[in-house]
Enzyme design. Sequence first.
Site: not given
Lengths: 294, 294, 294, 294
Positions: C233-236, D218
């Site tokens: 999710e790349l920058d997640e 997160r």
Amino acid sequence: MTVHTTALADRACLIVHGPDQPGIVAAVTALITRNKANIVSLDQYSDDPEGGHFFQRLVFHRPELSAVMPDIEADLRTTLEPYGMTWQLTDQSIPKRMAILASTSDHCLLELLWRHRRGELNVTIPMVISNHTNVAEDVRSFGIPFFHVPSQGPDKSEAEAKILELLIGNTDFVVLARYMQIISEDFLDRVDVPVINIHHSFLPAFIGAAPYRKAKERGVKLIGATSHYVTKELDEGPIIEQDVARVNHTMTAADLQARGAYVERAVLSRAVQWHAEDRVIRHGNQTIVFTDRP
Amino acid sequence: MTVHTTALADRACLIVHGPDQPGIVAAVTALITRNKANIVSLDQYSDDPEGGHFFQRLVFHRPELSAVMPDIEADLRTTLEPYGMTWQLTDQSIPKRMAILASTSDHCLLELLWRHRRGELNVTIPMVISNHTNVAEDVRSFGIPFFHVPSQGPDKSEAEAKILELLIGNTDFVVLARYMQIISEDFLDRVDVPVINIHHSFLPAFIGAAPYRKAKERGVKLIGATSHYVTKELDEGPIIEQDVARVNHTMTAADLQARGAYVERAVLSRAVQWHAEDRVIRHGNQTIVFTDRP
Amino acid sequence: MTVHTTALADRACLIVHGPDQPGIVAAVTALITRNKANIVSLDQYSDDPEGGHFFQRLVFHRPELSAVMPDIEADLRTTLEPYGMTWQLTDQSIPKRMAILASTSDHCLLELLWRHRRGELNVTIPMVISNHTNVAEDVRSFGIPFFHVPSQGPDKSEAEAKILELLIGNTDFVVLARYMQIISEDFLDRVDVPVINIHHSFLPAFIGAAPYRKAKERGVKLIGATSHYVTKELDEGPIIEQDVARVNHTMTAADLQARGAYVERAVLSRAVQWHAEDRVIRHGNQTIVFTDRP
Amino acid sequence: MTVHTTALADRACLIVHGPDQPGIVAAVTALITRNKANIVSLDQYSDDPEGGHFFQRLVFHRPELSAVMPDIEADLRTTLEPYGMTWQLTDQSIPKRMAILASTSDHCLLELLWRHRRGELNVTIPMVISNHTNVAEDVRSFGIPFFHVPSQGPDKSEAEAKILELLIGNTDFVVLARYMQIISEDFLDRVDVPVINIHHSFLPAFIGAAPYRKAKERGVKLIGATSHYVTKELDEGPIIEQDVARVNHTMTAADLQARGAYVERAVLSRAVQWHAEDRVIRHGNQTIVFTDRP
């Protein structure tokens, strides 16, 4: 923050300070207008609007600045004389020459060289002088001249004489980037330019040798660094900048020192930048710093 | 952070410290297991794994804790004796009693009362004592008893005697929340519980009267506060917490003091919270603080 | 903080995590004791003492560690199997191999190389790979191999293949030090080691291109940086570390970016250090970080 | 920092902004001089010295100010008209009237009331309005009127109408101190004074309900707060101030929220103080804030 050389073309910095009095700001700004200049930034401070001391830093843009500098200076002399103000006018397109003195530690030194290469310090660096040789290769990889002046034995006068020979005429200010030699009064007199130092500092203070060990023994929770102008009272000169880092019981005295290095390089870099940009005005043992800190 | 009283039911905090040696952690955790308890958190530190001093804070949950506390204590005595360890077992559902001494300033006092009401300090507050009366109404609006013990004249022994009469038997620790009277050695001996103080502190240190004025004169760029346990050496006791705030040339000595108040209330609140939660272990003139700071 | 190689001799780091249950800490520490090891540090955390997930990081010293590693591993297998715990044992005297990918920016890259040379990162650096050449000389002046892998055109698969050829078998983790190319899912699958990234971040978030310009337009007062593990999710991916710097209206978008560089290099350095020291445990999209921050 | 009422006697704050052009500073400062006033402080900023927008905040002292205010205003009209500048002149000895809207949370509310009582906010507080009653007693203990306006059911127009009845004519700005009701566009139009809000903010942003839970999921390492002017785009208005606090994996979503409260009260207090002192100039969706932060 970043220095754009083209942005500094035709820009000057005017520092004015002296006894506060009505009309002084109007007089200065009228002078700027009649000399066809445009104000880029203006900071001022008065330690007491009634009979206190007034400080102003004014950056202006004037096309073909170098041609009219003498006219502006003459106007300043005439205009400010009745007010008894001290002033200084600097062409910002001419960077100050900054000589660096270092010993074996590289953290402050490399940070200055790197920020300079990055275009964030409006200076030139004519030379780095060290009483050791370990930083020579790093310095030269930045394209900066390196000179080794050893300082063995109790008599430092010979080493200081050699350093002065290198510095005099070639530098506008000197930075002691963890230079671990005591500077003599005579050296300060003869070098005759501002000298900026960085040293560790603690809450509360631990004076003398082995401060990190003493701080550890007392269990301090913060360690700090102070950058200041060097005066004959050694580490008692006017403070330019300070900062701290948090520490705890798990850290050894060596760890405190390692962490302190990060505070030192940041504090010294800011102090140097502000001095280079004429943001620091000395006033007795205090400084008025018109910082660019948000 | 917030103290949930129900969450503290059947929880105990065990502090163990002494000469570091192999097997000590295994011995303690085996004891916890055989006493049918579950470890909630465990912090430990050794100042030198080879022959140093070992510190541990262990929070455990044990259903019907109060019934089995004597058994666990007996087990601890037997288990830890061969290791020569010092230990202390505290039932976390019983908050410590915290008496506060204040003078005229309200910033530290009100912050403690408010954090307490908010449920963030695991203490009860049996009383606030002041040598002035201006904070009486505020204190009582929090439902806390207020006692006025004036301290006029050079002889403080009568005032101290009255304060001791109020405190002894009624408090587990004392907080000096900007209490502007010097505490005698005799008082410290007789009160016989930990006393926590807060005072301003600077980089570098300015000792004696009028520290904010001296800091202003030197042009400091940071002001700070230090919270520590009071010892007979007055402000030289083991440091629990410190912090700083940035200041500059535009601020008067009164401004520095006003800004310092915000640092003081934050630093004292954290020191009090950590003491209340048995997070601070005194060791000589240092503290081991197993903080909850991220 | 500073890595003393001799201090790391015969030291191992044990990570244990899995369903929290009574007796697990006792079981692990008893294992350490019967293997004649001494605990140097122990951190643990349970997200819920009743039925939650348990995480532990334990550093121990065992003379002649390398000879007995297989025995300790066998003991761990036997001991932890009934608890259903995941574990990982690492010899701290063997630094992880860290490959760095960079583009044109040098601030993160040089900070890592310098901290490594200074002995503050327990890693070796087998190579730096860049899609540009401007940092080559700097990298090699630190004695680190530099490889140039250009990535022109829309199809990045050839460049990624070349990079994989260099990396596979030669690195334990990869750091993207302002590497301005998007990493494909296929690359992530095949490189098969943790990949750490750094990117700017703002309050509130400004997604997509030109974030500094958008932040400027909204007049933000803080700019930040986030370091995280790269996932599909790349920058997640899970966040390791974050920090901010204060900015104001006088700063241009370029100034914000220049100031952001200082946050980025600090945040990435800490994330890398903590990963290198096995202080970061990934758990779903979160991280448990047993930092060394005071 | 501390507001000394006597110090504010005969002091005015002049805000000037508009298209940057040569001579504007000279024109303003000459006006100050010819009106026999003395400049106390002067801040200015131009977003582009060539054709940009110019902003100035000038505080001056003029004996018998109230008598000559009309003359100075007439002079400003005449002087600034040719420059097309917007200006605003405020007598600093007349504090702004600040109404506060709150719900059940007391942390922002009490901090404002306490800073006001302490003399650090140059405002009067005509009233606190809440849709709950739990803060009533605290508010009244500060000697401030409290009004309860319940807001049940989906239709908020009746509640808003009651609030407007209380506010209109009685307040110069409104502070939403954790007021948990959405303000309608109609309300904003009719109240017709600046409205300042505070809300949590995160890196990266978590929009919608339960932001602390999402941030926890997160694994964020920083939580923040943003204070801004309320516009019809709700939480998208111009930002006045922001700050963050560090958090970690050990903290529950409730802990994040508790820690966030300390950031919120500090950020809102600073935003309110700067607004009260005319330090904030709105410009599109940005703010120029001439802070007193060192």
